[in-house]
Each structure stands twice: as structure tokens, then as C-alpha cells.
Design a protein around this motif. Structure first.
Motif, PDB file in Angstrom:
ATOM      1  N   ALA A 114      29.846  65.769  64.984  1.00 30.99           N
ATOM      2  CA  ALA A 114      28.829  64.457  65.450  1.00 30.99           C
ATOM      3  C   ALA A 114      29.546  63.978  66.692  1.00 30.99           C
ATOM      4  N   ASP A 115      30.686  63.563  66.847  1.00 28.22           N
ATOM      5  CA  ASP A 115      31.427  63.194  68.121  1.00 28.22           C
ATOM      6  C   ASP A 115      31.100  64.033  69.056  1.00 28.22           C
ATOM      7  N   GLU A 116      31.375  65.288  68.993  1.00 30.79           N
ATOM      8  CA  GLU A 116      31.035  66.256  69.998  1.00 30.79           C
ATOM      9  C   GLU A 116      29.790  66.573  70.448  1.00 30.79           C
ATOM     10  N   ALA A 117      28.812  66.374  69.348  1.00 25.64           N
ATOM     11  CA  ALA A 117      27.446  66.374  69.651  1.00 25.64           C
ATOM     12  C   ALA A 117      27.078  65.162  70.566  1.00 25.64           C
ATOM     13  N   ILE A 118      27.484  64.166  70.422  1.00 27.09           N
ATOM     14  CA  ILE A 118      27.315  62.764  71.194  1.00 27.09           C
ATOM     15  C   ILE A 118      28.113  63.024  72.590  1.00 27.09           C
ATOM     16  N   ARG A 119      29.089  63.561  72.709  1.00 28.03           N
ATOM     17  CA  ARG A 119      29.730  63.980  74.063  1.00 28.03           C
ATOM     18  C   ARG A 119      28.917  64.801  74.782  1.00 28.03           C
TER      19      ARG A 119
END
Length: 167
Positions: free
Chosen positions: A99-104
Motif C-alpha cells: 500500500a505504501d508503495e502504491a501511494i508512492r
């Protein structure tokens, strides 16, 4: 969090919500895609490709190899094109860093497959502006919403003259 985000019920999605996501998406990064033809991620990837989506596999073990004609990458951040949706074929406890990477990377949607749910990661993604779907399969939802499959998951065998297009 906005009032609109507060109204999303992650236990019961409105068909218009799912349909809207499937209509806006063009490029899907499939985290946990498998090169093994008898794995669910392989079936889902092949089906979604046949429906006009570009599906890019993300699997560190397959990085550099091709799966169904697409180069596999070790992570979302390595993919050189804009990703609309991140489809997660990983266990629920693996979702927060995805999820963090998807946001980034600026994805629009975080989709967690059947049996996959992480409420805190979902809240974080929604707060960042992503739409979130949990415990659903885009392959199944596409088939159901396009009337290609009935509720029991079998082809309805209905013949019509409508031009088949994306839902």
C-alpha cells in the motif's frame, strides 16, 4: 478523511463503485503474479489481458522474465509506466508495504484479492486518495458485472447481438 471516503463499506461494495474502478483502469500491476499456469494469479492476469487491460507482473522471483508476454518486475517502483491499479495476490500481512508503495507511485486503486484484507492499509491508501477494494477478485467482478458469468460463476450461455466491450 472526507465524507465520501467514510461511506465506503469494505464488507459490501456497491456495483457502481466496482464498475467505476474497472472502467477507469487501464494498467494493472499484479503483485504476486505467477508464471505457473495453474495458479489463480495466472488465470486472473490472462483473463484481464483478454479484456483489454495491460497487466504487469510484480514478483521478485520472476523479475526480468516474462509472464504472459509482460516483463516481470521485482517491485512496483521499478515499473517504467504509470500504474492505475495495484492488484494484490499476497497475504494480508504483506499489504502495508505494498500500500505504501502504491501511494508512492501514484496508483489510483489498491485492490486486494479474495481472502486478503488489511483495514489499516486501506485507511492509509484512502487517506492518500486511492480507491480501495478488499476481499474481491477483479476477474470475477468484471465477469459478473459484464454478465459474462452468472452468480454461480458459470457462463450463462446467453447469446445477444450487443457489442462486447469493457464494462
Amino acid at each position: 478523511m472526507s465524507a465520501v471516503l467514510d461511506k465506503i463499506d469494505h464488507d459490501h461494495y456497491d456495483d457502481d463503485y466496482i464498475r467505476g474502478i474497472l472502467r477507469q483502469v487501464n494498467v494493472i500491476a499484479m503483485v504476486g503474479a505467477s508464471a505457473n499456469w495453474n495458479r489463480p494469479s495466472y488465470f486472473a492476469m490472462k483473463y484481464l489481458q483478454q479484456k483489454g487491460y495491460r497487466v504487469i507482473p510484480v514478483n521478485p522471483k520472476e523479475a526480468g522474465n516474462e509472464i504472459l508476454g509482460e516483463k516481470a518486475y521485482a517491485s512496483l517502483s521499478e515499473i517504467p509506466v504509470k500504474i492505475d491499479m495495484v492488484d494484490c495476490f499476497r497475504a494480508s500481512d504483506a499489504i502495508p508495504p505494498i500500500a505504501d508503495e502504491a501511494i508512492r507511485i501514484g496508483a489510483k486503486v489498491l485492490w486486494m484479492q479474495l481472502g486478503v484484507r488489511h483495514d489499516e492499509a486501506a485507511k492509509k491508501a484512502e487517506a492518500a486518495g486511492l480507491k480501495v477494494v478488499m476481499n474481491r477478485c477483479p476477474k470475477i467482478e468484471f465477469g459478473r458485472l459484464s454478465r459474462e458469468i452468472g452468480w454461480m460463476g458459470v457462463n450463462t450461455r446467453v447469446i445477444n447481438s450487443r457489442k462486447q466491450n469493457r464494462i
